[in-house]
Write an enzyme that holds these catalytic residues in place. Structure first.
Site, PDB file in Angstrom:
ATOM      1  N   SER A  60      -7.296  30.377   7.488  1.00 64.22           N
ATOM      2  CA  SER A  60      -7.034  29.567   6.269  1.00 64.22           C
ATOM      3  C   SER A  60      -7.695  28.032   6.483  1.00 64.22           C
ATOM      4  O   SER A  60      -6.780  27.454   7.552  1.00 64.22           O
ATOM      5  CB  SER A  60      -5.677  29.419   5.844  1.00 64.22           C
ATOM      6  OG  SER A  60      -5.326  30.970   5.551  1.00 64.22           O
TER       7      SER A  60
ATOM      8  N   LYS B  42      -0.731  22.082   6.920  1.00 62.92           N
ATOM      9  CA  LYS B  42      -2.065  22.046   6.883  1.00 62.92           C
ATOM     10  C   LYS B  42      -2.694  22.321   5.825  1.00 62.92           C
ATOM     11  O   LYS B  42      -3.634  21.731   5.343  1.00 62.92           O
ATOM     12  CB  LYS B  42      -2.584  22.852   8.354  1.00 62.92           C
ATOM     13  CG  LYS B  42      -4.203  23.239   8.186  1.00 62.92           C
ATOM     14  CD  LYS B  42      -4.548  24.517   8.819  1.00 62.92           C
ATOM     15  CE  LYS B  42      -3.727  25.590   8.273  1.00 62.92           C
ATOM     16  NZ  LYS B  42      -4.212  27.029   8.339  1.00 62.92           N
TER      17      LYS B  42
ATOM     18  N   LYS C  95      -6.962  30.273  -1.272  1.00 63.47           N
ATOM     19  CA  LYS C  95      -6.043  30.417  -0.585  1.00 63.47           C
ATOM     20  C   LYS C  95      -5.091  28.919  -0.843  1.00 63.47           C
ATOM     21  O   LYS C  95      -4.020  28.982  -0.880  1.00 63.47           O
ATOM     22  CB  LYS C  95      -6.343  30.366   1.023  1.00 63.47           C
ATOM     23  CG  LYS C  95      -5.299  30.269   1.761  1.00 63.47           C
ATOM     24  CD  LYS C  95      -4.519  31.504   1.888  1.00 63.47           C
ATOM     25  CE  LYS C  95      -3.062  31.374   2.798  1.00 63.47           C
ATOM     26  NZ  LYS C  95      -3.641  31.384   4.363  1.00 63.47           N
TER      27      LYS C  95
END
Lengths: 297, 297
Positions: B99, B242, B174
């Protein structure tokens, strides 16, 4: 089986009308009252009798259900002149299924107790489809014994009902529900505007994420409305506005800081100012559209 | 059946290790590489062969899967010295399931195209349980033909996979997923702190709302963790940190205003500063606790 068989039902709106019908289907005897004549006529044809005031609607009934837009309506209909408490007999149960501020539920409960009348605040989640299907999630506040007596009523209109605590706890739980729902709608809107601006097809993104941890009843029920841009109500933004306002008021009374809810409130105020108050609350997702001059659909 | 039968797999962390095992179970031949020796040894015992560098892991393989913590890791392992592109043969497929920021996926894709190597960005949702059960939701970006060749691989590790668009579209999707998940966790936390401060039992509130419109995979999977105060990871806050940072960066690159995501980012920064970066991301709910000196559990 409960001793509550004859029900006075007040408030035959989008939610109240199908709920009243489900009670009749389940074998309860209904007397109804509502501000508009159409739904009253429809319920009378369905087997209900008609009352011309809240007091008359409550007279000789085992239980009185109110399903009204906001707290001041509940106060007026239950506590006001010609209201429920002027007609209701001792040991009957008043069940206010309106979504209102918990503090008002507690005030109404206190007046009911003074008259030896049972009280439950019992707001619902599930919207018009849930009301029609008798599949509402019912959040209840009040005393265990009164809750137990009322289970048969809840069975007829809901698929789940939980006693969450004392008076007001049903509406406090409903506020939690509405915070989660509105925030999730807004988050889905923000996420779909981001992917649209990145050149993706929101429908494909929806298909890709609905089975993962982002999946929710909001995404299933409201995602397609955002993607098609069809915001026919359903549950209107202006009513969610009231619930979020009540959440902030309750937070303020209890001294609870609610930063996400506060931001959601600002978004909803903006949407109302944009003339979107009458749209389905899935249109909370359009706040992200409006600040980015973008469209999900 | 796809022509991709021999797979180089790089990155045997919490997610990568069970995914690699599921590929072996599905009949693929695996060569593995990872920074830590334990998982490599475990996979070799499970039937994989071992490579001492990304380049060696890619050599003679039909496909190379990378499952790494963040974009710089993917860049280093695929584009760097002794990296995948030094070993990979023409017409192989590199599938980066990490990701990472969509922009980095696009940069890696471009380098792969220069070498006549196929590329897909294919991040997943579903966490460690989804990885173990082969039930991940896979969000894919890239070319249709490469996606079609890779379906057999996705079948072995996922329960759904959708081609969302061109290079980077998997990671853009995502980001949308992570915005929705983090915001929903934070909203549930705020709502449960409100009801706790009002004197209610969060467990009863959870029971009352989970069947209604507030119901979600987040509520089902993470609500009990919030109520018990058990935040064992799972997917750590620092990794969600993140993803939200990448969401804000991508929003900034595209000129998209993301007020909810921005607030969530501030909450997560605060939680990291509170020393909670290693907790499961369900502990994003504790931001509301920390600003109200309250506990849900």
């Amino acid at each position: 089986m409960s001793d509550l068989k004859q029900i006075g039902f007040i408030g035959l709106g989008i939610m109240g009308k199908p709920m009243a019908k489900n009670l009749i289907k389940a074998g309860f005897k209904l007397k109804v009252h509502s501000r508009s004549c159409g739904p009253v006529k429809e319920l009378v044809e369905f087997g209900a009798t008609k009352a011309s005031s809240p007091a008359e609607c409550a007279t000789n009934m085992d239980a009185i259900i109110t399903m009204l837009p906001d707290g001041p309506d509940s106060e007026l209909v239950i506590l006001g002149q010609n209201g429920v408490l002027e007609g209701v007999r001792e040991d009957a149960v008043v069940i206010d299924m309106s979504s209102i501020a918990p503090g008002i539920s507690q005030k109404i409960a206190s007046s009911c107790e003074d008259k030896q009348v049972g009280f439950l605040d019992a707001p619902v989640s599930g919207g018009e489809p849930g009301a029609i299907d008798g599949a509402l999630a019912i959040m209840v506040g009040g005393k265990q014994a009164v809750f137990d007596r009322s289970n048969g009523i809840f069975d007829a209109v809901g698929s789940s009902y939980v006693l969450c605590g004392d008076y007001g706890a049903g509406n406090t739980t409903k506020l939690a529900n509405q915070i989660i729902v509105a925030t999730n709608i807004a988050a889905v809107g923000e996420a779909l505007v981001l992917v649209k601006k990145a050149g993706l097809d929101p429908q494909k993104v929806y298909d890709a994420i609905k089975g993962g941890l982002a999946g929710s009843n909001v995404l299933n029920a409201k995602g397609p409305m955002m993607i098609s841009g069809n915001f026919m109500p359903g549950f209107r933004i202006k009513l969610h506005h009231k619930d979020i306002r009540n959440s902030m008021l309750t937070g303020s009374e209890l001294g609870v800081s609610l930063p996400l809810t506060s931001l959601i409130q600002q978004m909803i105020v903006s949407l109302v100012n944009q003339g979107k108050g009458e749209l389905d609350h899935s249109a909370i997702a359009t706040f992200a559209e409006s600040i980015n001059d973008s469209k999900i659909s």
